[in-house]
Design a protein around this motif. Structure first.
Motif, PDB file in Angstrom:
ATOM      1  N   ASP A 158     -16.043   5.026  11.507  1.00 45.39           N
ATOM      2  CA  ASP A 158     -15.403   5.965  12.246  1.00 45.39           C
ATOM      3  C   ASP A 158     -15.188   5.231  13.553  1.00 45.39           C
ATOM      4  O   ASP A 158     -15.875   5.156  14.736  1.00 45.39           O
ATOM      5  N   ILE A 159     -14.016   4.536  13.696  1.00 46.37           N
ATOM      6  CA  ILE A 159     -13.614   3.897  14.669  1.00 46.37           C
ATOM      7  C   ILE A 159     -12.097   4.038  14.818  1.00 46.37           C
ATOM      8  O   ILE A 159     -11.481   4.434  13.755  1.00 46.37           O
ATOM      9  N   LEU A 160     -11.232   4.096  15.965  1.00 48.37           N
ATOM     10  CA  LEU A 160      -9.934   3.983  16.172  1.00 48.37           C
ATOM     11  C   LEU A 160      -9.496   2.380  16.176  1.00 48.37           C
ATOM     12  O   LEU A 160      -9.154   2.049  17.381  1.00 48.37           O
ATOM     13  N   GLU A 202      -4.669  -6.079   8.706  1.00 51.57           N
ATOM     14  CA  GLU A 202      -3.895  -7.116   8.979  1.00 51.57           C
ATOM     15  C   GLU A 202      -2.928  -7.060   7.523  1.00 51.57           C
ATOM     16  O   GLU A 202      -1.784  -7.380   7.791  1.00 51.57           O
ATOM     17  N   VAL A 203      -3.394  -6.913   6.716  1.00 51.32           N
ATOM     18  CA  VAL A 203      -2.771  -7.221   5.439  1.00 51.32           C
ATOM     19  C   VAL A 203      -1.666  -6.003   5.237  1.00 51.32           C
ATOM     20  O   VAL A 203      -0.588  -6.325   4.730  1.00 51.32           O
ATOM     21  N   VAL A 204      -2.159  -4.951   5.544  1.00 48.42           N
ATOM     22  CA  VAL A 204      -0.943  -3.500   5.286  1.00 48.42           C
ATOM     23  C   VAL A 204      -0.178  -3.533   6.557  1.00 48.42           C
ATOM     24  O   VAL A 204       0.699  -2.600   6.486  1.00 48.42           O
ATOM     25  N   MET A 225       0.767  -1.210  -0.083  1.00 48.80           N
ATOM     26  CA  MET A 225       0.057   0.142   0.187  1.00 48.80           C
ATOM     27  C   MET A 225       0.697   1.192   0.017  1.00 48.80           C
ATOM     28  O   MET A 225       0.670   2.227  -0.573  1.00 48.80           O
ATOM     29  N   SER A 226       2.047   1.221   0.543  1.00 46.23           N
ATOM     30  CA  SER A 226       2.910   2.368   0.771  1.00 46.23           C
ATOM     31  C   SER A 226       3.697   2.367  -0.848  1.00 46.23           C
ATOM     32  O   SER A 226       3.419   1.290  -1.448  1.00 46.23           O
ATOM     33  N   GLU A 244      -5.911   3.228   9.567  1.00 39.49           N
ATOM     34  CA  GLU A 244      -6.933   4.381   9.437  1.00 39.49           C
ATOM     35  C   GLU A 244      -7.052   4.280   7.989  1.00 39.49           C
ATOM     36  O   GLU A 244      -8.265   4.683   7.586  1.00 39.49           O
ATOM     37  N   LYS A 245      -6.212   4.191   7.004  1.00 44.64           N
ATOM     38  CA  LYS A 245      -6.333   4.201   5.591  1.00 44.64           C
ATOM     39  C   LYS A 245      -7.146   3.341   4.820  1.00 44.64           C
ATOM     40  O   LYS A 245      -7.940   3.362   4.024  1.00 44.64           O
ATOM     41  N   VAL A 272       4.509   1.634  13.405  1.00 40.78           N
ATOM     42  CA  VAL A 272       3.853   2.720  12.228  1.00 40.78           C
ATOM     43  C   VAL A 272       2.477   3.167  12.742  1.00 40.78           C
ATOM     44  O   VAL A 272       1.704   2.039  13.162  1.00 40.78           O
ATOM     45  N   THR A 273       2.235   4.181  12.660  1.00 43.40           N
ATOM     46  CA  THR A 273       0.746   4.744  12.891  1.00 43.40           C
ATOM     47  C   THR A 273       0.192   5.092  11.411  1.00 43.40           C
ATOM     48  O   THR A 273       0.787   5.568  10.582  1.00 43.40           O
ATOM     49  N   GLY A 274      -1.200   5.301  11.605  1.00 43.31           N
ATOM     50  CA  GLY A 274      -2.020   5.854  10.597  1.00 43.31           C
ATOM     51  C   GLY A 274      -2.274   4.911   9.367  1.00 43.31           C
ATOM     52  O   GLY A 274      -2.916   5.200   8.369  1.00 43.31           O
ATOM     53  N   GLN A 275      -1.695   3.619   9.513  1.00 40.10           N
ATOM     54  CA  GLN A 275      -1.836   2.696   8.341  1.00 40.10           C
ATOM     55  C   GLN A 275      -3.279   2.217   8.432  1.00 40.10           C
ATOM     56  O   GLN A 275      -3.936   2.235   7.496  1.00 40.10           O
TER      57      GLN A 275
END
Lengths: 398, 449
Positions: free
Chosen positions: B389-391, B424-426, B349-350, B383-384, B378-381
């Motif tokens: 609307d969950i954390l 889990e994939v990313v 994904m990156s 969420e993409k 790593v954070t923010g992955q």
């Protein structure tokens, strides 16, 4: 595949019951550098995986650091010869000088830090976590070039042990290990970390030999600005914002060139490794504080009148914004929190820089301070998220 | 006016081996099995015996704590084995088909003229109740609950997923009957999630359900995502959902009075010769289904899709809720300096691999983890790829520390494995996200029962 078989045979010596059983995690740590292992996804769950892992992530950051590092090497030589009035030294002479000054720093930082990490691999009996791959390169880039190597070693070890491993290792630390290393150096050995003689390589030697060129003081632009060299015109006669943006000014090894750092920023943002929200908001925060200071500038404090945008290209501001504040472990974990976190770093960095005469640069302290507050910011973001979820129920009942 | 919900987050992964729109006339399997493990949280109470003759619809086992929920045989024939695992846990009840596929008789009636109780009873008796699952937890619905709404997602957005426009094109009348039946089970609405990208959608004309169109990458088709955007589950609330093919099977029950456990599946993946659709029956043995259809030796067979399916051996059986069988290479070979290559053929994904230069490439991905397990770094992955609307990370951490209150506050009721499968994939740290989610759900069930 000769190498594969060789490694597989070697591994037998480390298996349970074999002679070097206790060294297995150490062996595995090296093995994972050679190979992406043949481990497969569990029976239930995602069966295909993104090719990215921590090693790849760290490698990208290291690539992004290279422009600033290579430029920094050249600039070390350039400043070295400039201090002796030799502004016409050849590029290769300058670069070579910087190269051989920087390489020992890099080797010592990696050796001390990674050595400590491997000690903990053995103690914890757990495969190495790659965090120090980037820290090891960051450390030489944020220290003055002539800092004694043993000091770098001591503070790297202290930072890895007390900044990271006591919390549980990579991913668990509160403070950025590279910045912690710098902070330890800064407070333990202040004479080697600040002042006017540390920023140019071999400056004391040049002075002792009486070769110092006219007009060279060794001070960084920030040092001059903090010392309020009379008035702003005198400052601007000596330093231009363009010089600072391009990076041919004295400073820590890798921090001087905003241009090269922005190149690195493009790499980490484009690859999706670095968080653009943090980088942008650090600059916004810095600009906001700069503007605020400009607005309330008094005649007695000339520094406050330094145009707000010039702050953004000076000192370690850009380097901190791009490579330090974006460390995902010590930054806020929530996406919204990243805006607050970044903004406050920029805001506080300029505040410390201008209004605290004891610290000509505020970036390190601002980031470390916000490292400490990142969990608090997250706490409130999560709280707000929870009450939003709860309000969903109330709206329906009403 | 049509309602369209646009989702931006998510990820479509292009894989080789997409099923072609043709239906193969495969040989019907002789062996079938019903596996309690397909029903998370179930404690089965066995009611069939080995050597017993059964028809389609004969009870094989029931829910020990809710005995009216029966799990019935998908085919007629003979029970040949009850395979057990550790601590005598039932792994599967195996039936040898007699090839006749005779069904027991159940109520045949227009569901619109039946009461909720009659419909429930018919579904429970026939075993078709098990098609109805609930959120929270993604487990078989409890007939004593009253769901606030019912959901059917009419499309699957996962990689290589079957195209229901093709599979169900001739079955829309039966589908409508199924919708008529399940819509009577709730006092609230019955929602139908449709793919906004399809023109002339065969589900456009469905009645007795509110149609909502979803536009976006996977997991737009995941029912949990649709529930989140239409009628999110709060504490104490329950919604039900049914797979689109099972709505047809329910329709069949009311139209004919006979059970039908038919399932058209996509046999797909890079290691499948001529990937296409096959008509079979739930629980079918894979041996015959995959006979001479796979390429190579070192493969991973997945009942379900590559994101959240289960790895099965070649002599196992099709999962109860699965509509596809995916075969990909097993990635058990180490790769020299795999993390350091330019990575033209590597999926990410990156953009840290050069494969981003070829965005339309179809990948042949294997099951390698592509790195060692690490703590969250790593954070923010996540969420993409979660259009809700969950954390996700905070929720997963709440599960890891077993903080029930926090899990509840952060939305454990809204998720199951499939909604967070892409995380889990990313994941850079190779976190076993779905195992953590299931652990959280099991904790919640234990806490409140």
């Amino acid at each position: 595949m000769g190498l594969k078989n060789y490694v597989a045979n070697l591994k037998k010596n480390f298996e349970k019951g074999a002679k070097y059983e206790k060294w297995m995690p150490v062996f595995e740590s090296f093995e994972t550098f050679l190979f992406v292992l043949g481990e497969t996804a569990p029976k239930k769950g995602a069966h295909i995986r993104d090719a990215i892992d921590l090693k790849r992530t760290m490698s990208v950051v290291i690539i992004a650091l290279l422009p600033a590092l290579i430029f920094g090497m050249w600039n070390l030589g350039y400043q070295h010869y400039l201090a002796q009035g030799m502004s016409d030294a050849s590029f290769w002479n300058e670069f070579n000088h910087g190269l051989w000054k920087t390489i020992p720093l890099i080797i010592v930082a990696y050796a001390a830090g990674l050595g400590t990490e491997f000690l903990f691999v053995y103690i914890k009996q757990k495969e190495i976590e790659e965090g120090f791959l980037v820290s090891g390169l960051l450390i030489p880039m944020i220290v003055p070039v002539d800092v004694p190597l043993w000091m770098v070693a001591v503070s790297s070890i202290l930072a890895v042990v007390f900044g990271k491993e006591v919390f549980g290792g990579t991913g668990m630390n509160v403070f950025n290990p590279a910045l912690l290393t710098r902070a330890i150096l800064f407070f333990a050995y202040p004479t080697k970390m600040s002042g006017t003689i540390v920023w140019t390589s071999d400056f004391d030697e040049i002075m002792a030999n009486g070769k110092l060129a006219d007009g060279i003081t060794g001070a960084t632009p920030l040092g001059d600005a903090a010392a309020a060299i009379g008035n702003l015109d005198a400052y601007h006669a000596k330093w231009s914002a363009f010089d600072a943006f391009m990076g041919w000014i004295p400073g820590s090894v890798g921090e001087t060139s905003t241009l090269m750092i922005l190149l690195g920023a493009i790499i980490i943002i484009a690859t999706g490794i670095g968080n653009w929200k943090i980088i942008l908001s650090v600059f916004l925060g810095g600009a906001a504080m700069g503007l605020l200071l400009n607005t309330f500038a008094t005649e007695t404090n000339v520094y406050m009148t330094l145009p707000w945008w010039e702050h953004l290209v000076l000192g370690g501001f850009a380097f901190g914004a791009v490579f330090m504040a974006t460390d995902p472990v010590t930054a806020t974990q929530t996406e919204k929190g990243k805006w607050f976190y970044g903004f406050l770093i920029g805001f506080i960095a300029i505040l410390v820089r201008v209004l605290n005469p004891a610290y000509p640069e505020g970036m390190m302290l601002a980031i470390l301070l916000m490292n400490a507050f990142a969990p608090l910011i997250d706490h409130y973001i999560v709280k707000a998220h929870i009450s939003k979820r709860l309000s969903r129920v109330k709206v329906k009942q009403a | 006016m049509t309602k369209v919900i646009k989702l931006k987050k998510g990820l479509d992964i292009r894989l080789q081996g997409k099923p072609q729109p043709k239906l193969a006339s495969a040989k019907l399997s002789s062996g079938y099995a019903l596996k309690p493990s397909d029903f998370p949280g179930l404690t089965p109470k066995l009611s069939a015996k080995v050597d017993q003759d059964v028809k389609a619809g004969t009870e094989l086992f029931s829910d020990k704590y809710n005995p009216e929920v029966k799990y019935t045989s998908p085919v007629s024939g003979k029970v040949v084995a009850v395979n057990r695992g550790e601590r005598r846990r039932i792994l599967e009840v195996v039936i040898e088909s007699d090839g006749k596929n005779e069904s027991l008789d159940f109520t045949k009636a227009n569901p619109l003229q039946l009461s909720k109780e009659d419909i429930t009873k018919n579904l429970l008796e026939s075993g078709n109740w098990t098609f109805i699952r609930q959120r929270p937890y993604a487990i078989v619905a409890n007939p004593q609950h009253s769901p606030k709404s019912i959901f059917v997602s009419t499309f699957d957005s996962a990689p290589l997923a079957p195209d229901y426009q093709f599979i169900l094109q001739d079955k829309m009348d039966t589908f409508q009957t199924g919708i008529n039946a399940i819509s009577k089970l709730t006092s609230g609405k019955t929602y139908l999630g449709l793919d906004a990208k399809i023109t002339n959608n065969i589900f456009d004309r469905t009645e007795n359900a509110e149609k909502v169109y979803f536009d976006g990458p996977h997991p737009a088709g995941a029912v949990g995502v649709q529930i989140h955007h239409l009628d999110a589950v709060n504490k104490g609330e329950v919604v039900w959902y049914v797979n689109v093919q099972d709505v047809v099977n329910i329709g069949h029950l009311f139209l004919t009075g006979k059970v039908n456990f038919e399932r058209t599946i996509a046999i797909c993946g890079s290691e499948v010769k001529d990937p296409q659709y096959h008509k079979c029956i739930i629980g079918a043995g894979l041996k015959e289904l995959l006979h001479e259809k796979t390429l190579g030796e070192n493969n991973r067979i997945i009942s379900g899709n590559v994101l959240s399916g289960s790895k099965v051996s070649a002599d196992n059986y099709l999962g109860f809720y699965d509509s596809q069988l995916t075969v990909i290479p097993e990635g058990n070979e180490p790769e020299l300096f795999g993390w350091a290559t330019p990575g033209f053929g590597k999926f990410s994904m990156s953009r840290s691999f050069l494969s981003w230069l070829t965005p339309n490439k179809e990948y042949r991905l294997d099951s390698n983890l592509r790195g060692g397990h690490r703590p969250f770094v790593v954070t923010g992955q996540y969420e993409k790829v979660v259009p809700m609307d969950i954390l996700p990370v905070h929720l997963l951490k709440a599960i890891i520390i077993e903080d029930i209150d926090l899990m509840e506050q952060l939305g454990i009721y809204e998720i199951a494995e499939e909604e967070l499968a892409l995380c889990e994939v990313v994941c850079t740290s190779k976190t076993p996200v779905q195992a953590i989610v299931r652990k959280g759900i099991e904790l919640m069930i234990k806490e409140f029962n």
